[in-house]
Scaffold this motif. Structure first.
Motif, PDB file in Angstrom:
ATOM      1  N   THR A   9      -7.205   7.132  -1.312  1.00  0.00           N
ATOM      2  CA  THR A   9      -6.427   6.248  -2.189  1.00  0.00           C
ATOM      3  C   THR A   9      -5.676   5.202  -1.387  1.00  0.00           C
ATOM      4  OG1 THR A   9      -6.168   8.044  -3.788  1.00  0.00           O
ATOM      5  CG2 THR A   9      -4.643   6.199  -3.977  1.00  0.00           C
ATOM      6  N   VAL A  51       0.877  -1.170   0.000  1.00  0.00           N
ATOM      7  CA  VAL A  51       0.000   0.000   0.000  1.00  0.00           C
ATOM      8  C   VAL A  51       0.913   1.218   0.000  1.00  0.00           C
ATOM      9  CG1 VAL A  51      -1.645   1.353   1.353  1.00  0.00           C
ATOM     10  CG2 VAL A  51      -1.910  -1.139   1.195  1.00  0.00           C
ATOM     11  N   GLN A  77      -6.381   1.054  -1.484  1.00  0.00           N
ATOM     12  CA  GLN A  77      -5.342   0.041  -1.682  1.00  0.00           C
ATOM     13  C   GLN A  77      -5.385  -0.998  -0.561  1.00  0.00           C
ATOM     14  OE1 GLN A  77      -1.269   1.632  -2.918  1.00  0.00           O
ATOM     15  NE2 GLN A  77      -2.279   3.498  -2.217  1.00  0.00           N
TER      16      GLN A  77
END
Length: 269
Positions: free
Chosen positions: A59, A37, A63
């Motif tokens: 975001t 990540v 992930q």
């Protein structure tokens, strides 16, 4: 056999020596399947960090959700968190029990001096960490006290252990203890000094990332924390020794993660 899956939550390094890239190399070298990540994109090389772009918390969470929805992750590490908002999101996941055997590498300042992390953001994760692995500069930033001797490393580790993590390892790569490299481990079992020969090399970029990543692999394999830490220290020492004479870039070069220097015949070029 299907490899064990581990996860790194960290920033990228365009020079390939630290961050996500070092973590994935370490995972692969030690036989684990690495997932990632990315919290921030950095522009950096062996000479230093030229720029940092933190990713939006959404975001980062997307992930993380994607990885955890599909893989059985056995152990997790964090590196650069980027922003307090990202740290909050990762702390929420840890609080919910989604980040097993969490190792927190509190990356605050790059070797070049570029500030990469926020102290308050790292502190959000300490109560949920199984292991925390600050170097001396990071331990000093987190405790507000100087950490330049082995005795001060012990004091810093004890101070950080009181904030929640089960195990604290203050790494002593910056402290020359009579030619030795000494790391300090503090946990419920007391204080342990892990000693090893100091490797004389300027190629030490990504040492902390690789150390914490190696701990993650060994925890995922079932090692108790003291064994995982000792094995990780041995791995990093070999990687430092293997890359000590490399000429990659003009600054602090990377480690020999895969043992290329000791087994050149295994390389296809």
């Amino acid at each position: 056999m299907t490899p064990t899956t581990v996860l790194t939550i960290a920033g990228s390094d365009s020079g390939g020596g630290a961050g996500i890239q070092a973590d994935l190399k370490t995972f692969a070298a030690l036989g684990a399947y690495g997932t990632s990540v990315i919290t921030a994109v950095t522009a950096q090389n062996t000479r230093g960090v030229d720029g940092v772009l933190p990713l939006p918390p959404q975001t980062v969470v997307e992930q993380l959700d994607s990885v955890l929805a599909d893989f059985t992750v056995r152990a997790v590490k964090t590196g650069v968190l980027g922003t307090p908002a990202v740290a909050d999101a990762i702390a929420d996941a840890a609080r919910a029990g989604r980040l097993p055997q969490l190792v927190v590498d509190p990356v605050l300042v790059a070797t070049s001096g570029h500030r990469l992390g926020i102290t308050a953001a790292v502190e959000r994760l300490l109560p949920y960490a199984l292991v925390v692995t600050p170097n001396c500069a990071e331990a000093a930033a987190l405790t507000g006290a100087p950490v330049t001797t082995v005795d001060q490393m012990v004091t810093a580790a004890e101070t950080l252990a009181a904030r929640g993590p089960a195990h604290v390892v203050v790494t002593g790569g910056d402290v020359d203890a009579d030619g030795e490299s000494v790391d300090v481990l503090v946990d419920a079992g007391g204080t342990t000094l892990l000693r090893g020969p100091r490797v004389a090399t300027g190629n030490n970029h990504g040492t902390g990332c690789s150390f914490s990543a190696a701990i993650v692999v060994r925890l995922a394999a079932g090692d108790p924390v003291p064994t995982a830490v000792a094995t990780a220290k041995e791995y990093v020492a070999r990687a430092l020794s293997g890359g000590r004479d490399w000429k990659l870039g003009a600054g602090a070069g990377p480690l020999d993660h895969f043992g290329w220097s000791s087994a050149p015949s295994s390389r296809p070029y």
